[in-house]
Design a protein around this motif. Structure first.
Motif, PDB file in Angstrom:
ATOM      1  N   PHE A 117     -31.401   7.676 -11.036  1.00 53.40           N
ATOM      2  CA  PHE A 117     -31.251   6.737 -12.149  1.00 53.40           C
ATOM      3  C   PHE A 117     -32.458   5.827 -12.211  1.00 53.40           C
ATOM      4  CE2 PHE A 117     -29.969   2.660 -13.998  1.00 53.40           C
ATOM      5  CZ  PHE A 117     -29.476   3.102 -15.228  1.00 53.40           C
TER       6      PHE A 117
ATOM      7  N   LEU B 131     -25.621   2.535 -14.720  1.00 56.52           N
ATOM      8  CA  LEU B 131     -25.714   2.785 -13.284  1.00 56.52           C
ATOM      9  C   LEU B 131     -24.334   2.768 -12.641  1.00 56.52           C
ATOM     10  CD1 LEU B 131     -27.124   3.112 -10.569  1.00 56.52           C
ATOM     11  CD2 LEU B 131     -27.526   0.628 -10.564  1.00 56.52           C
TER      12      LEU B 131
ATOM     13  N   VAL C 238     -25.348   9.334  -7.076  1.00 57.16           N
ATOM     14  CA  VAL C 238     -26.639   8.736  -7.425  1.00 57.16           C
ATOM     15  C   VAL C 238     -27.469   8.657  -6.146  1.00 57.16           C
ATOM     16  CG1 VAL C 238     -27.816   6.718  -8.361  1.00 57.16           C
ATOM     17  CG2 VAL C 238     -25.596   7.421  -9.306  1.00 57.16           C
TER      18      VAL C 238
ATOM     19  N   VAL D 176     -32.201   5.142  -6.971  1.00 57.21           N
ATOM     20  CA  VAL D 176     -32.314   4.249  -8.127  1.00 57.21           C
ATOM     21  C   VAL D 176     -33.751   3.750  -8.191  1.00 57.21           C
ATOM     22  CG1 VAL D 176     -31.580   2.083  -9.172  1.00 57.21           C
ATOM     23  CG2 VAL D 176     -29.910   3.537  -7.997  1.00 57.21           C
TER      24      VAL D 176
ATOM     25  N   VAL E  93     -30.809  -4.266 -12.203  1.00 56.49           N
ATOM     26  CA  VAL E  93     -30.482  -2.935 -11.676  1.00 56.49           C
ATOM     27  C   VAL E  93     -30.614  -2.900 -10.158  1.00 56.49           C
ATOM     28  CG1 VAL E  93     -31.353  -0.567 -11.522  1.00 56.49           C
ATOM     29  CG2 VAL E  93     -30.883  -1.582 -13.758  1.00 56.49           C
TER      30      VAL E  93
ATOM     31  N   ALA F 195     -27.614  -1.966  -7.679  1.00 59.54           N
ATOM     32  CA  ALA F 195     -27.769  -0.822  -6.782  1.00 59.54           C
ATOM     33  C   ALA F 195     -27.505  -1.209  -5.335  1.00 59.54           C
ATOM     34  CB  ALA F 195     -29.178  -0.245  -6.925  1.00 59.54           C
TER      35      ALA F 195
END
Length: 310
Positions: free
Chosen positions: A5, A16, A25, A28, A47, A51
């Motif tokens: 991602f 996300l 995932v 990131v 983000v 994460a």
């Protein structure tokens, strides 16, 4: 499904989180810590914060160097999913994952390709906007799309509309990936005849103007952000218009275009067709406040003063 991602701002966080709840995932990618507020301190991207909360591996970079691309290749992802990452991907990355690179774009393509689709839709007076799941190609937002979802704009601000589209896009992305994996998606090429471009909004565009209509000025207020605030000057006092509303045409309040008045606890600025009421303002060097509180100490405003573009 193994997913890499890529995203940076708050708009990307719902995508996300949705991906992390439905898929694996494995990495990131986000832009490095930067000065994101007036405090002049380095802050992690939204983000990155999300994460780390999810316990996901984070790679911070603003450039797709050979070393970064090696790490992306080593992730052995099935697909790269992108949402407002903030960097153009090199051609070598577009086919690195077997299922390619898909992007959550905040407009109904081909309308509003580019950096500021949400603000541009508000400023243009569009009645609706939406999100598109598109394949990343060599141009900016030029690739085909496979899914779209729409919502009304009404009187929403950039902040409100961004949040709504972020969640709409996250839901659509997760729903789309299974069909991407089994090859049943139908891709639609964008019709170049309907393309509009959403260039970054400059501060110079965000000045209220007494020579245009109240609705046009209201769109500026709704489209405003901290980076490009809606501004005006009232009696030579500079301020930011944070929230406002246009009076109905049948309203009894009358304020000539180019004049501002404080009437019965309300601050009105006259526009080309009818007054605009300022609800919340932020005078230069002061905190945000109710417009009535700001006007209470502005004695001349009760009689009427000139207002203009800042």
């Amino acid at each position: 499904m193994r997913v890499v991602f890529m995203g940076t701002p708050e708009f990307a966080v719902p995508s996300l989180r949705a991906l992390a709840s439905a898929h694996d995932v494995v990495l990131v990618v986000t832009r490095p810590d930067a000065v994101r507020a007036r405090g002049k301190r380095l802050e992690p991207s939204p983000v990155k914060i999300a994460a780390e909360e999810l316990g996901l591996e984070v790679l911070e970079t603003s450039r797709m160097t050979p070393e970064v691309q090696d790490k992306l290749s080593a992730a052995a992802a099935d697909v790269f999913c992108v949402a407002a990452y903030g960097c153009i991907l090199p051609d070598t990355m577009l086919s690195m994952a077997p299922l390619g690179c898909v992007n959550v774009h905040a407009s109904l393509l081909p309308r509003w390709r580019g950096a500021a689709p949400i603000q541009r839709a508000i400023l243009a007076g569009d009645s609706e906007t939406g999100v598109s799941i598109m394949r990343i190609g060599k141009g900016v937002d030029t690739g085909p799309y496979c899914a779209q979802a729409s919502c009304s704009i009404e009187d929403k601000t950039t902040t409100e509309l961004t949040d709504e589209l972020a969640h709409l896009g996250a839901d659509l992305l997760v729903k789309t990936l299974p069909a991407l994996a089994d090859g049943t998606l139908e891709w639609v090429e964008q019709d170049e005849a309907y393309v509009t471009h959403a260039a970054k909004v400059e501060k110079s565009e965000m000045h209220l103007d007494p020579s245009v209509t109240a609705e046009q000025n209201l769109r500026i207020v709704r489209a405003a952000t901290d980076a490009a605030p809606a501004r005006l000057s009232v009696g030579n006092r500079k301020l930011r218009a944070c929230t406002a509303c246009a009076l109905p045409e049948e309203a009894s309040v009358s304020v000539d275009a180019g004049f501002a008045r404080f009437v019965s606890g309300h601050v009105y600025v006259g526009c080309a067709d009818r007054p605009l009421e300022l609800l919340r303002v932020k005078p230069d060097g002061k905190r945000e406040m109710d417009a009535s509180a700001w006007a209470a100490g502005f004695r001349e405003l009760k009689q009427g003063v000139l207002w203009a573009r800042d």
